[in-house]
Design an enzyme around this catalytic site. Structure first.
Site, mmCIF file in Angstrom:
data_model
loop_
_atom_site.group_PDB
_atom_site.id
_atom_site.type_symbol
_atom_site.label_atom_id
_atom_site.label_comp_id
_atom_site.label_asym_id
_atom_site.label_seq_id
_atom_site.Cartn_x
_atom_site.Cartn_y
_atom_site.Cartn_z
ATOM 1 N N PHE A 1 2.894 4.376 -1.732
ATOM 2 C CA PHE A 1 2.628 5.141 -2.944
ATOM 3 C C PHE A 1 3.257 6.511 -2.839
ATOM 4 O O PHE A 1 3.694 6.953 -1.759
ATOM 5 C CB PHE A 1 1.114 5.304 -3.164
ATOM 6 C CG PHE A 1 0.432 6.109 -2.082
ATOM 7 C CD1 PHE A 1 -0.201 5.474 -1.025
ATOM 8 C CD2 PHE A 1 0.425 7.500 -2.115
ATOM 9 C CE1 PHE A 1 -0.813 6.212 -0.015
ATOM 10 C CE2 PHE A 1 -0.178 8.243 -1.105
ATOM 11 C CZ PHE A 1 -0.798 7.597 -0.050
ATOM 12 N N PRO B 1 -3.870 9.547 4.552
ATOM 13 C CA PRO B 1 -4.093 9.208 3.145
ATOM 14 C C PRO B 1 -5.349 8.370 2.953
ATOM 15 O O PRO B 1 -5.672 7.528 3.790
ATOM 16 C CB PRO B 1 -2.848 8.398 2.773
ATOM 17 C CG PRO B 1 -2.321 7.862 4.053
ATOM 18 C CD PRO B 1 -2.783 8.757 5.155
ATOM 19 N N GLY B 2 -6.056 8.616 1.837
ATOM 20 C CA GLY B 2 -7.144 7.739 1.425
ATOM 21 C C GLY B 2 -6.571 6.682 0.496
ATOM 22 O O GLY B 2 -5.365 6.504 0.402
ATOM 23 N N ASN C 1 3.910 4.164 12.477
ATOM 24 C CA ASN C 1 4.328 2.909 13.125
ATOM 25 C C ASN C 1 5.567 3.242 13.954
ATOM 26 O O ASN C 1 6.681 3.267 13.437
ATOM 27 C CB ASN C 1 4.729 1.852 12.069
ATOM 28 C CG ASN C 1 3.561 1.093 11.474
ATOM 29 O OD1 ASN C 1 2.398 1.337 11.780
ATOM 30 N ND2 ASN C 1 3.878 0.146 10.609
ATOM 31 N N MET D 1 -6.047 5.075 -3.509
ATOM 32 C CA MET D 1 -5.787 5.769 -4.770
ATOM 33 C C MET D 1 -7.148 6.108 -5.403
ATOM 34 O O MET D 1 -8.063 5.297 -5.411
ATOM 35 C CB MET D 1 -4.947 4.905 -5.698
ATOM 36 C CG MET D 1 -5.657 3.868 -6.484
ATOM 37 S SD MET D 1 -4.534 3.149 -7.674
ATOM 38 C CE MET D 1 -4.700 1.446 -7.268
ATOM 39 N N HIS E 1 -4.784 6.826 11.281
ATOM 40 C CA HIS E 1 -3.730 6.949 10.269
ATOM 41 C C HIS E 1 -4.247 6.793 8.845
ATOM 42 O O HIS E 1 -3.549 7.123 7.890
ATOM 43 C CB HIS E 1 -2.600 5.944 10.529
ATOM 44 C CG HIS E 1 -2.806 4.581 9.929
ATOM 45 N ND1 HIS E 1 -3.912 3.797 10.175
ATOM 46 C CD2 HIS E 1 -2.043 3.856 9.066
ATOM 47 C CE1 HIS E 1 -3.805 2.656 9.511
ATOM 48 N NE2 HIS E 1 -2.696 2.653 8.835
ATOM 49 N N GLY E 2 -5.462 6.303 8.662
ATOM 50 C CA GLY E 2 -5.972 6.096 7.310
ATOM 51 C C GLY E 2 -7.190 5.216 7.375
ATOM 52 O O GLY E 2 -7.757 5.011 8.439
ATOM 53 N N ASN F 1 0.811 -1.224 0.000
ATOM 54 C CA ASN F 1 0.000 0.000 0.000
ATOM 55 C C ASN F 1 0.840 1.268 0.000
ATOM 56 O O ASN F 1 0.335 2.354 0.268
ATOM 57 C CB ASN F 1 -1.002 -0.005 1.168
ATOM 58 C CG ASN F 1 -0.314 0.038 2.512
ATOM 59 O OD1 ASN F 1 0.914 0.072 2.602
ATOM 60 N ND2 ASN F 1 -1.092 0.035 3.574
ATOM 61 N N HIS G 1 4.200 7.993 0.858
ATOM 62 C CA HIS G 1 3.860 7.001 1.892
ATOM 63 C C HIS G 1 4.805 5.823 1.754
ATOM 64 O O HIS G 1 4.687 5.023 0.822
ATOM 65 C CB HIS G 1 2.403 6.544 1.740
ATOM 66 C CG HIS G 1 2.016 5.452 2.704
ATOM 67 N ND1 HIS G 1 1.193 4.401 2.348
ATOM 68 C CD2 HIS G 1 2.325 5.248 4.011
ATOM 69 C CE1 HIS G 1 1.015 3.599 3.389
ATOM 70 N NE2 HIS G 1 1.688 4.098 4.406
#
Lengths: 137, 481
Positions: B207, B378-379, B330, B381, B404-405, B205, B237
């Site tokens: 990007f 972040p969402g 993390n 893509m 965190h997302g 995941n 990320h």
């Protein structure tokens, strides 16, 4: 007979492996992880890369996870895929042997770690060995 | 298995599993979620894992789960746990295998309208310059001495080597350098894995995105971050790559082998731990710090590559691209927090959770002290991402932590069966989003339909008071492994 099935895990990836013997279970684990890294791993490939393996652990399940972790490490360091295992010694707490593989530039999946989640090597009623192995992607 | 009736509702967005639920709980377990999200969280093992976390020696106040909580290894992802310093435990499962996986946000001096004709070309140049996917080497092949310096200096090493601006460092958590890092605590194999991976995204995941600021919710906070509607920004990320993964794996195994030494019994092997003050705890802590430094050096190198790509396509030298902030999701940090009115030093574990310090915290850059620490969410893509800021309430409630997302709602196997990567690429292009990716299966696995709705997560943390929305951004280019 070895069985390697992909598990549906929401966040990551996993395999369910079964075999008639403990040795075959460990062999299935290497082959299964290689398939997670690249779907058609070893197809038509010469397995000319050989690495010695020597692992110790507190129990058979930990031995399997530590072994696969070492295979993953060597794959990353060498840009390789290891698809086969030859065992010289396998006990509850120790494994010695060799893994065989080939250089691979196009690994498809970036496995971060071999986890202990759902990993329990057990024998079924008909004496076969099985476990799940979940990989952190 | 935990069920709905085991939870007590404390507020509209906070639920508690009391210590009476299980004998070995040392503190309660808290979940921040709407009722609907809680029902979804109860479908997997997250809350059983959270209860397990509540049994850790030295744990303070509560084991906490964020609205994006989902099942992890030992700890749930979206989990926060603080243990007493120095004898409380440190647990690699509370940090994750990808140590200092995090997000960096960069801002440009340009608007979308000014550069939209060149975005496709920019996406290709970024893809050319930033190695993505499994097994890819970066632009630097470090000698052992160089890598060891990097492991102790973090992003500062990358800037000193000519890949960044000194002012970048002020806008990174911990100024991009974990002071307690020790390169000697990192194994030879971990170093072998990391010596050619600085400046790489990895896969899964991870990007890099080019985004447009689409909405501003808090004008004052946006001004402090020099953000405005229509502006082009970049999100990176990624984490500590193979080096961090190796450090985590080795130390999980080592802690499991030595558990008996500390008289610790665990409900789950994924919680393998040792007192921070022990030699095992110190070795992992210092190796974790070194891995964190690797991740910051990595994101700094990628920043340099973004500036280079921008200069090659848009013009100039990329020096008008600045760091807004860089967060870890993390990590474990030694921090002071108030518990029952008293300030205590603690080891705060955040796994799939973000530090979100409130206004006036001394570690924040001066321009962010009035507004709180930026938080980057972040969402998936093709969907929105968010910029938040930390709050005073969050400092009191959650050790200054937030989400965190969005977690996944569909397995990678199912996503690959349902999604055609080429079709998805076409659909994204029709929406004005250029996708460059190293693998078709990776694209399918990371499709938007595989993820939960991050806007619900963000709205929940805001309504719970543990972060506030500042801006929303939408992707215009995505680079993936």
């Amino acid at each position: 007979m070895k069985v390697i099935e992909e598990l549906g895990h929401t966040a990551d990836k996993g395999i369910h492996i079964e075999a008639d013997t403990r040795e075959e279970l460990f062999e299935a684990a290497v082959t299964g992880m290689a398939r997670m890294l690249k779907e058609d791993s070893a197809k038509g490939k010469q397995l000319d890369l050989i690495e010695k393996i020597e692992i110790s652990a507190q129990d058979l399940t930990s031995l399997l996870i530590k072994f696969l972790s070492e295979v993953l490490t060597l794959s990353d360091i060498q840009n390789a895929l290891f698809t086969e295992l030859e065992i010289d010694l396998l006990q509850d707490h120790a494994l010695k042997g060799r893994i065989r593989g080939y250089r691979e530039e196009h690994i498809e999946e970036d496995i971060k770690a071999v986890t202990y989640h759902q990993a329990v090597v057990r024998q079924t009623e008909d004496g076969r060995y099985q476990t799940n192995i979940i990989f952190d992607i | 298995m935990i069920e709905f009736n085991h939870l007590e509702q404390k507020t509209d967005f906070l639920w508690e599993i009391p210590t009476s639920y299980r004998d070995d709980m040392r503190v309660p377990a808290w979940v921040y979620a709407t009722r609907e999200a809680l029902e979804e969280i109860l479908q997997d093992d997250s809350l059983n894992q959270l209860v397990n976390v509540s049994t850790l020696p030295g744990i303070q106040k509560a084991a906490i789960a964020m609205p994006d909580a989902h099942q992890g290894y030992g700890f749930p992802i979206g989990g926060v746990a603080a243990t007493e310093y120095p004898d409380g435990v440190i647990s690699p499962g509370g940090i994750g295998y990808d140590i200092n996986c995090g997000v960096r946000l960069l801002r440009s001096g340009s608007s979308f309208d000014e550069v939209k004709e060149k975005l496709e070309q920019l996406s290709k140049e970024l893809y050319n310059l930033i190695p993505t996917g499994a097994g890819k080497s970066g632009p630097l092949h470090l000698r052992q001495t160089e890598l060891e310096e990097l492991l102790e200096e973090g992003a500062q090493w990358t800037v000193n080597a000519g890949y960044g601006k000194t002012e970048d460092l002020e806008y990174i958590e911990s100024n991009g350098k974990y002071d307690d890092a020790d390169a000697g605590a990192v194994s030879h194999k971990a170093k072998q894995r990391g010596n050619d991976q600085v400046g790489t995204l990895g896969g899964g995941n991870h990007f890099m995105e080019v985004d447009r600021i689409d909405e501003i919710y808090d004008e004052e906070a946006a001004r402090a971050m020099n953000l405005h509607k229509g502006q082009i920004v970049f999100m990176i990320h990624t984490g500590s790559r193979g080096l961090g993964h190796q450090v985590a794996t080795e130390n999980v195994n080592s802690f499991l082998d030595n558990l008996g030494e500390y008289g610790i019994s665990l409900p789950d092997r994924g919680l393998a731990c040792a007192p921070l003050s022990s030699s095992d705890g110190q070795r992992y802590y210092k190796a974790m710090g070194a891995s964190a430094n690797f991740a910051w050096a990595n994101r700094q190198m990628i920043t340099h590559q973004v500036r280079k790509a921008w200069g090659n396509v848009i013009g100039g030298d990329g020096s008008d691209i600045d760091v807004v902030y860089d967060i870890a999701h993390n990590m474990a940090k030694i921090e002071d927090h108030r518990v029952n009115g008293d300030s205590k030093t603690m080891i705060v574990h955040r796994k799939g959770a973000t530090r979100a310090f409130g206004p006036n915290h001394p570690v924040l850059p001066n321009r962010y002290k009035p507004i709180g620490q930026p938080v980057l969410i972040p969402g998936s893509m093709g969907t929105s991402s968010y910029i938040l800021a930390g709050t005073a309430e969050g400092m009191e409630e959650t050790f200054g932590s937030t989400c965190h997302g969005a977690g996944r709602r569909m397995s990678r196997t199912s996503a690959k069966k349902q999604v055609n990567a080429d079709q998805l690429r076409k659909e994204l292009k029709q929406q004005g989003i250029y996708l460059q990716a190293a693998s078709r299966s990776g694209v399918a696995e990371e499709a938007p339909l595989a993820y939960k709705d991050v806007s619900i997560v963000v709205d929940t943390v805001e309504k719970a008071g543990i972060a506030k929305k500042v801006a929303m951004m939408k992707p215009v280019a995505v680079i993936k492994g």
